[in-house]
Design a protein around this motif. Structure first.
Motif, short mmCIF file in Angstrom:
data_model
loop_
_atom_site.label_atom_id
_atom_site.label_comp_id
_atom_site.label_asym_id
_atom_site.label_seq_id
_atom_site.Cartn_x
_atom_site.Cartn_y
_atom_site.Cartn_z
N LEU A 136 16.83 -7.34 7.26
CA LEU A 136 15.76 -7.62 8.24
C LEU A 136 14.67 -8.67 7.88
CD1 LEU A 136 14.80 -4.35 10.18
CD2 LEU A 136 16.17 -6.20 11.06
N PRO A 137 14.41 -9.66 8.47
CA PRO A 137 13.55 -10.68 7.56
C PRO A 137 12.15 -9.99 7.18
CG PRO A 137 13.45 -11.18 9.98
CD PRO A 137 14.58 -10.15 9.82
N TRP A 138 11.69 -10.08 6.08
CA TRP A 138 10.50 -9.77 5.47
C TRP A 138 10.27 -8.15 5.38
CZ3 TRP A 138 8.32 -14.01 3.98
CH2 TRP A 138 8.59 -15.06 4.53
N VAL A 139 11.18 -7.65 5.90
CA VAL A 139 11.07 -5.92 6.06
C VAL A 139 12.29 -5.19 5.81
CG1 VAL A 139 9.20 -6.02 7.81
CG2 VAL A 139 11.44 -5.57 8.36
N SER A 140 13.15 -5.77 5.03
CA SER A 140 14.41 -4.94 4.64
C SER A 140 14.00 -3.81 3.91
CB SER A 140 15.23 -5.99 3.87
OG SER A 140 15.96 -6.96 4.91
N ALA A 141 13.08 -4.08 2.80
CA ALA A 141 12.80 -2.71 2.01
C ALA A 141 11.22 -2.70 1.93
CB ALA A 141 13.28 -3.10 0.39
N MET A 142 10.66 -1.91 2.75
CA MET A 142 9.49 -1.70 3.01
C MET A 142 8.83 -0.73 2.07
SD MET A 142 9.06 -1.44 6.97
CE MET A 142 7.28 -1.54 7.12
N GLY A 143 7.54 -1.08 1.27
CA GLY A 143 7.08 -0.27 0.31
C GLY A 143 5.58 -0.11 0.19
N ASN A 144 4.89 0.77 -0.27
CA ASN A 144 3.47 0.82 0.20
C ASN A 144 2.69 -0.26 -1.09
OD1 ASN A 144 3.27 2.59 2.15
ND2 ASN A 144 3.40 4.37 0.82
N ARG A 145 1.74 -0.94 -0.58
CA ARG A 145 0.95 -1.78 -1.28
C ARG A 145 -0.55 -1.41 -0.88
NH1 ARG A 145 2.88 -7.55 -1.41
NH2 ARG A 145 3.43 -7.03 0.75
N ALA A 146 -1.45 -1.89 -1.88
CA ALA A 146 -2.71 -1.81 -1.43
C ALA A 146 -3.56 -2.64 -2.34
CB ALA A 146 -3.24 -0.26 -1.42
N CYS A 147 -5.02 -2.67 -1.84
CA CYS A 147 -5.79 -3.65 -2.79
C CYS A 147 -6.80 -2.63 -3.46
CB CYS A 147 -6.77 -4.47 -1.72
SG CYS A 147 -8.29 -5.32 -2.49
N PRO A 148 -6.45 -2.78 -4.79
CA PRO A 148 -7.66 -1.79 -5.62
C PRO A 148 -9.12 -1.80 -5.13
CG PRO A 148 -6.04 -2.95 -6.92
CD PRO A 148 -6.16 -3.66 -5.59
N THR A 149 -9.64 -3.00 -5.06
CA THR A 149 -10.79 -3.18 -4.69
C THR A 149 -11.05 -2.35 -3.26
OG1 THR A 149 -10.96 -5.19 -5.87
CG2 THR A 149 -12.94 -4.66 -4.24
N CYS A 150 -10.42 -2.54 -2.25
CA CYS A 150 -10.70 -1.92 -1.12
C CYS A 150 -10.72 -0.23 -1.27
CB CYS A 150 -9.49 -2.23 0.10
SG CYS A 150 -9.58 -4.08 0.46
N ILE A 151 -9.73 0.13 -2.00
CA ILE A 151 -9.67 1.45 -2.27
C ILE A 151 -10.88 2.02 -2.89
CG2 ILE A 151 -8.38 3.33 -3.46
CD1 ILE A 151 -7.09 2.14 -0.98
N ASP A 152 -11.11 1.22 -3.83
CA ASP A 152 -12.48 1.83 -4.68
C ASP A 152 -13.80 1.80 -3.86
OD1 ASP A 152 -11.07 2.11 -6.89
OD2 ASP A 152 -11.60 -0.05 -7.79
N SER A 153 -13.79 0.96 -2.72
CA SER A 153 -14.79 0.83 -1.84
C SER A 153 -14.88 2.02 -0.77
CB SER A 153 -15.07 -0.56 -1.15
OG SER A 153 -13.85 -0.73 -0.46
#
Length: 408
Positions: A136-153
């Motif tokens: 599937l385009p862009w989503v064949s292997a979906m994995g969690n990612r996040a912004c460290p700065t957003c999480i710290d805030s």
């Protein structure tokens, strides 16, 4: 806030009350369901809806309409909002279908040509065609990612969520802090564990800045899914055009130099500006099958390519490069000022109008006694002496105007 639902006697099924946290912007459906489970101290989202087999479903890809309707009935979230929390709500913009059978690799990736001519290295393109049936385009292997700065805030761990777009490979940075998204494992509403940090450690993941070209590309990607269109140099294009155009550039920057002929110098310049060395696996593995760090490098090269084409730093040989190239200057003839009629109005000559009126009055006086008498009375008003009156009568005689009653 936590609450434990009451159960009826003799009934081991959990019947939750309609207490649901509001979905966060961009949150995935499974993330919202997990946070809802926290409200009722549940461990499985399947307990929220009895009678539906949701445990075996990939709800972030596709959720059946009966399940969405039941979830909307239990909470204060409309079905349309819940559908947008799944990939099915982004079809056919981001992808043609959530079923791999409905997504053709060659149609999605090669319907445009931007950097390279369309007929160049067709054999090389086939090398990167997926060999399995789950692409599937862009989503064949979906994995969690996040912004460290957003999480710290965040104020508390209850605010931890999973954003659907950050699970796909089309996005690589946080627009708010302009830093790279880091791989992680998320327990929505509870905790987050970074892949780069030893499990159980209190270390923080340092934010890694990304180039301005990557931020601009991710801004356009986010705008495509929120507004349905993207502003490019020549004009506005549909979101579906942007995602397929970008996937084409991703494939083109992955082409080995030995198969690009004279266009190899463009690819060398692109990777030099991006600041990366091209991962070897990009020559034979489709983008969706690469590791996260490899995908980030390819997206960086694609962002550099788009920026360089738009700025006129390189010329592109693709048939659809005009979608990114700035429109050339075309002088326009200002033309003539509009008038009331098709022909320009002539300048007004007051003396000519007076002469024409006098000629018309003389012509009328020659055949009409009333007009002759009116003209005589008009001219007589200016006479002050008998001589001037005689000159007026002589004027009538000279022009052949008869006077029935000569003046006395």
């Amino acid at each position: 806030m936590t609450a434990r639902p009451r159960t009826e006697c003799g009934d081991d099924r959990i019947r939750p009350r309609p207490l649901h946290p509001a979905p966060r912007p961009g949150e995935s459906l499974t993330s919202w369901l997990s946070r809802t489970c926290e409200v009722y101290s549940l461990t499985n989202p399947a307990h929220l809806l009895t009678g539906f087999d949701i445990a075996a479903r990939d709800l972030d890809r596709y959720t059946a309409e009966p399940i969405l309707t039941a979830l909307a009935g239990r909470g204060a979230v409309p079905v349309e909002r819940l559908r947008l929390m799944t990939l099915a709500g982004w079809t056919p913009w981001l992808l043609d279908s959530t079923d791999p059978v409905g997504c053709d690799f060659d149609t999605y990736v090669h319907q445009f040509s931007i950097l390279l001519p369309a007929d160049l290295s067709m054999e090389d393109r086939r090398r990167r065609t997926p060999t399995d049936d789950a692409w599937l385009p862009w989503v064949s292997a979906m994995g969690n990612r996040a912004c460290p700065t957003c999480i710290d805030s965040l104020e508390s761990s209850a605010d931890i969520t999973v954003r659907l777009l950050q699970q796909t490979s089309v996005l690589s940075s946080c627009l708010d802090h302009r830093c790279r998204l880091e791989p992680c494992s998320v327990l929505p509403g509870h905790a987050i564990f970074w892949d780069q940090v030893r499990f159980g450690s209190d270390e923080r993941v340092p934010p890694v800045p990304v180039p301005a070209a990557v931020t601009e590309m991710d801004r356009r990607t986010t705008a495509a899914l929120t507004t349905g269109w993207v502003d490019l140099r020549p004009g506005r294009v549909h979101a579906a055009v942007w995602f397929r155009l970008l996937r084409t550039v991703v494939d083109e920057v992955s082409t080995p130099l030995c198969r690009t002929g004279r266009w190899a110098t463009r690819l060398v310049a692109i990777w030099r500006v991006a600041g990366y060395s091209r991962p070897p696996r990009t020559a034979r593995v489709p983008f969706e099958g690469l590791r996260g760090d490899e995908q980030a490098k390819v997206l960086g090269a694609a962002a550099a390519a788009v920026t360089m084409i738009e700025n006129g730093e390189i010329d592109a040989g693709g048939a659809h490069a005009s979608l990114l190239c700035p429109r050339p200057y075309e002088p326009v003839d200002p033309g003539t000022a509009p008038t009331r009629s098709y022909y320009p109005a002539p300048e007004r000559d007051a003396w000519a109008e007076v002469h024409a009126a006098a000629e018309a009055a003389i012509a009328a006086a020659r055949v009409d006694p009333t007009s002759a008498r009116s003209l005589y009375n008009f001219l007589r008003w200016g006479c002050r002496t008998a001589r001037e009156l005689d000159e007026t009568v002589q004027l009538f005689v000279d022009h052949g105007i008869p006077l029935q009653h000569p003046p006395t």
